[in-house]
Design a protein around this motif. Structure first.
Motif, short mmCIF file in Angstrom:
data_model
loop_
_atom_site.label_atom_id
_atom_site.label_comp_id
_atom_site.label_asym_id
_atom_site.label_seq_id
_atom_site.Cartn_x
_atom_site.Cartn_y
_atom_site.Cartn_z
N GLU A 6 0.84 -1.21 0.00
CA GLU A 6 0.00 0.00 0.00
C GLU A 6 0.87 1.25 0.00
OE1 GLU A 6 -0.24 -2.53 2.07
OE2 GLU A 6 -2.31 -3.29 2.00
N THR A 7 2.00 1.19 0.71
CA THR A 7 2.92 2.33 0.76
C THR A 7 3.69 2.43 -0.55
OG1 THR A 7 3.11 1.89 3.12
CG2 THR A 7 4.75 3.38 2.17
N GLN A 8 4.11 1.28 -1.08
CA GLN A 8 4.84 1.28 -2.35
C GLN A 8 4.01 1.88 -3.47
OE1 GLN A 8 5.70 -2.88 -2.70
NE2 GLN A 8 7.80 -2.64 -1.97
N CYS A 9 2.70 1.65 -3.44
CA CYS A 9 1.83 2.19 -4.49
C CYS A 9 1.88 3.72 -4.52
CB CYS A 9 0.38 1.74 -4.28
SG CYS A 9 0.10 0.05 -4.78
N ILE A 10 2.15 4.32 -3.40
CA ILE A 10 2.16 5.77 -3.31
C ILE A 10 3.57 6.35 -3.37
CG2 ILE A 10 1.50 7.73 -1.82
CD1 ILE A 10 -0.88 5.91 -0.94
N HIS A 11 4.53 5.64 -2.81
CA HIS A 11 5.89 6.19 -2.72
C HIS A 11 6.95 5.37 -3.45
CE1 HIS A 11 4.61 9.16 0.24
NE2 HIS A 11 3.94 8.20 0.86
N GLY A 12 6.58 4.29 -4.11
CA GLY A 12 7.60 3.43 -4.71
C GLY A 12 8.46 2.85 -3.60
N VAL A 62 8.17 2.46 -9.43
CA VAL A 62 7.03 2.03 -8.60
C VAL A 62 6.60 0.61 -9.01
CG1 VAL A 62 4.59 2.45 -8.08
CG2 VAL A 62 6.22 4.36 -8.07
N VAL A 63 6.47 0.38 -10.30
CA VAL A 63 5.99 -0.93 -10.76
C VAL A 63 7.00 -2.03 -10.42
CG1 VAL A 63 5.35 -2.29 -12.79
CG2 VAL A 63 4.44 0.02 -12.51
N ALA A 64 8.29 -1.72 -10.57
CA ALA A 64 9.31 -2.72 -10.20
C ALA A 64 9.19 -3.05 -8.72
CB ALA A 64 10.72 -2.21 -10.52
N SER A 65 8.96 -2.04 -7.90
CA SER A 65 8.87 -2.31 -6.45
C SER A 65 7.63 -3.12 -6.13
CB SER A 65 8.94 -1.01 -5.64
OG SER A 65 7.69 -0.37 -5.60
N LEU A 66 6.51 -2.87 -6.82
CA LEU A 66 5.28 -3.64 -6.55
C LEU A 66 5.46 -5.12 -6.85
CD1 LEU A 66 2.40 -1.38 -7.98
CD2 LEU A 66 3.42 -1.39 -5.71
N GLU A 67 6.15 -5.42 -7.96
CA GLU A 67 6.33 -6.82 -8.33
C GLU A 67 7.51 -7.46 -7.63
OE1 GLU A 67 4.58 -8.98 -9.78
OE2 GLU A 67 3.17 -7.94 -11.08
N GLY A 68 8.34 -6.65 -6.96
CA GLY A 68 9.55 -7.20 -6.38
C GLY A 68 10.57 -7.56 -7.44
N GLY A 69 10.58 -6.80 -8.54
CA GLY A 69 11.53 -7.05 -9.63
C GLY A 69 12.70 -6.09 -9.56
N LEU A 70 13.71 -6.41 -10.35
CA LEU A 70 14.91 -5.57 -10.38
C LEU A 70 14.66 -4.34 -11.24
CD1 LEU A 70 18.03 -5.83 -9.71
CD2 LEU A 70 18.25 -6.78 -12.01
N ASP A 71 13.94 -4.51 -12.33
CA ASP A 71 13.70 -3.41 -13.26
C ASP A 71 12.35 -3.59 -13.92
OD1 ASP A 71 14.20 -1.07 -14.63
OD2 ASP A 71 15.66 -1.93 -16.03
N ALA A 72 11.73 -2.47 -14.27
CA ALA A 72 10.46 -2.50 -14.99
C ALA A 72 10.56 -1.51 -16.14
CB ALA A 72 9.30 -2.11 -14.07
N LEU A 73 9.92 -1.83 -17.26
CA LEU A 73 9.91 -0.93 -18.41
C LEU A 73 8.46 -0.65 -18.78
CD1 LEU A 73 12.40 -3.16 -18.90
CD2 LEU A 73 12.86 -1.57 -20.75
N LYS A 246 -1.77 4.69 -7.21
CA LYS A 246 -1.87 5.10 -5.80
C LYS A 246 -3.07 4.46 -5.10
CE LYS A 246 0.56 9.40 -6.50
NZ LYS A 246 0.68 10.83 -6.25
N THR A 247 -4.14 4.22 -5.84
CA THR A 247 -5.34 3.65 -5.22
C THR A 247 -5.53 2.16 -5.56
OG1 THR A 247 -6.63 4.43 -7.11
CG2 THR A 247 -6.60 5.85 -5.14
#
Ligand SMILES: *Cc1c(COP(=O)(O)O)cnc(C)c1O
Length: 382
Positions: A6-12, A62-73, A246-247
């Motif tokens: 929930e925090t990552q969605c707002i702050h990465g 933000v998307v990389a952090s949500l998935e727990g990935g190293l990088d997102a494009l 964010k939501t």
């Protein structure tokens, strides 16, 4: 950073700068095509928006952090993301896919990738058959789970064990559950794909797509591809998706709650002959979902007793529009046989159960009684 989702969605991951010298809370839209160089051989880190733009970069972080990935494009659509992913492969390579996939993915594979020399095996029992389909040219297994539109749930860990044993990649289209409910890297996926047009963006107003990886080698190759083919997401659209994310948690929770109520209603309707939803206990989909996801999502596919009734419902709902797409705050009804899956050969459609009596419901965040009321009146008036 170990922030909760929930925090990552707002702050990465909270590490990069939030804005600029003004102290802006909303991340700025860097609406620029190019960037000034301080001197020859020097760069601010940004050269040209096709390569990278701060707004897109923030979204990717933000998307990389949500998935727990190293990088997102971030790409201009989900299909642009899958198309870029296909550039990782060369003529002669072989890919195993589930037979039940988003219609656009099937169209891309069969009409563009095949033409470029990539070979596919489509399996309708991929957990059992994948291993036997692997040959010396096989490079990857590509799945969606739950599948579109039949809501089959595939055991990600089981396929990743097979992929790892043979040194090939497992690629998971995670669009239907979003990282809020499912994180395929936890079960060994190598690449995760999203149509960000759906739950991540969440408002039926912006197209986007993502590829996320936890391999530096794959990330480097994808960075080269995105800057070369030029299908990166625009700054403004990146900002819209950042805002949508964010939501994500509260939208996913509410949409799922509504979906469960609608499933109950549909199961009680005698003219509804089948309901496909992974959250129905006693099914295999339910058992696997319990293992690999923290929710069942808000996509429901159901079958009614006749083609005429299916068409009547599409015409008679007052609140729920008949439209393609999913994952937004608005509930939508889709007719896969003439819409998302129109280009899939009829015999494949039938085999997968995508008949002219099947409707797909993407449940939004409206009041659930209003949604049930709308479907009830449409069914009653037939
Ligand atoms: C919509 C969708 C896509 C394609 O994404 P676009 O953003 O429409 O290009 C791919 N996979 C799944 C599961 C989808 O629902």
């Amino acid at each position: 950073m170990d922030y909760a989702i929930e925090t990552q969605c707002i702050h990465g991951n909270g590490e990069s700068f939030a804005g600029d010298r003004t102290g802006t809370i909303s991340f700025p839209i860097y609406q620029t095509a190019t960037f000034e160089h301080p001197a020859v051989g020097q760069s601010t880190g940004y050269d040209y928006t096709r390569l990278q733009n701060p707004t897109r970069e923030k979204l990717e972080e933000v998307v990389a952090s949500l998935e727990g990935g190293l990088d997102a494009l971030a790409f201009s659509s989900g299909m642009a993301a899958i198309d870029a992913m296909m550039e990782l492969f060369a003529p002669g390579d072989h890919i195993i896919t589930d037979a039940d996939l988003y219609g656009g993915s099937i169209r891309l594979f069969d009409h563009i990738s095949e033409k470029n020399g990539i070979r596919f095996s489509h399996s309708d029992n991929i957990e059992e058959e994948a291993e036997g389909l692997i040959n010396e040219h096989t490079k990857a297994i590509f799945i969606e789970t739950p599948t579109n539109p039949m809501m089959n749930v595939i055991d990600i860990q089981r396929l990743s064990d097979i992929a790892k044993a043979h040194g090939i990649w497992l690629i998971v289209d995670n669009t239907f559950l979003s990282p809020y409910f499912q994180k395929p890297f936890q079960f060994g996926a190598d690449i995760v794909m999203h149509s960000g047009t759906k739950f991540l963006g969440g408002h039926n107003d912006t197209l986007s797509g993502f590829l996320i990886t936890n391999s530096q080698e794959i990330a480097d190759r994808l960075r080269f591809i995105i800057k070369t083919i030029g299908t990166g997401l625009s700054p403004f659209d990146s900002w819209l998706v950042l805002r949508g994310i964010k939501t994500l948690p509260i939208r996913m929770e509410r949409a799922e709650e509504n979906a469960k109520a609608l499933v109950e209603f549909l199961l009680s309707e005698p003219r509804v002959t089948k309901v496909y939803y992974p959250g129905i206990p006693g099914t295999r989909a339910y058992e696997i979902s319990k293992k690999q996801s923290t929710g069942f999502g808000s996509m429901i596919t159901f079958e009614v007793e006749s083609r005429e009734l299916a068409r009547h419902i599409l015409k008679e709902t007052k609140l729920i529009p008949f439209a393609e797409s999913l994952g937004g705050v608005e509930t939508l009804l889709t007719y896969p046989t003439t819409q998302t899956h129109a280009d899939v050969p009829p015999e494949v459609r039938e085999k997968n159960g995508v008949t002219d009596r099947v409707l797909r419901l993407s449940v939004g965040i409206e009041n659930k009684e209003d949604l049930i009321g709308d479907l009830r009146q449409a069914l009653k008036s037939f």
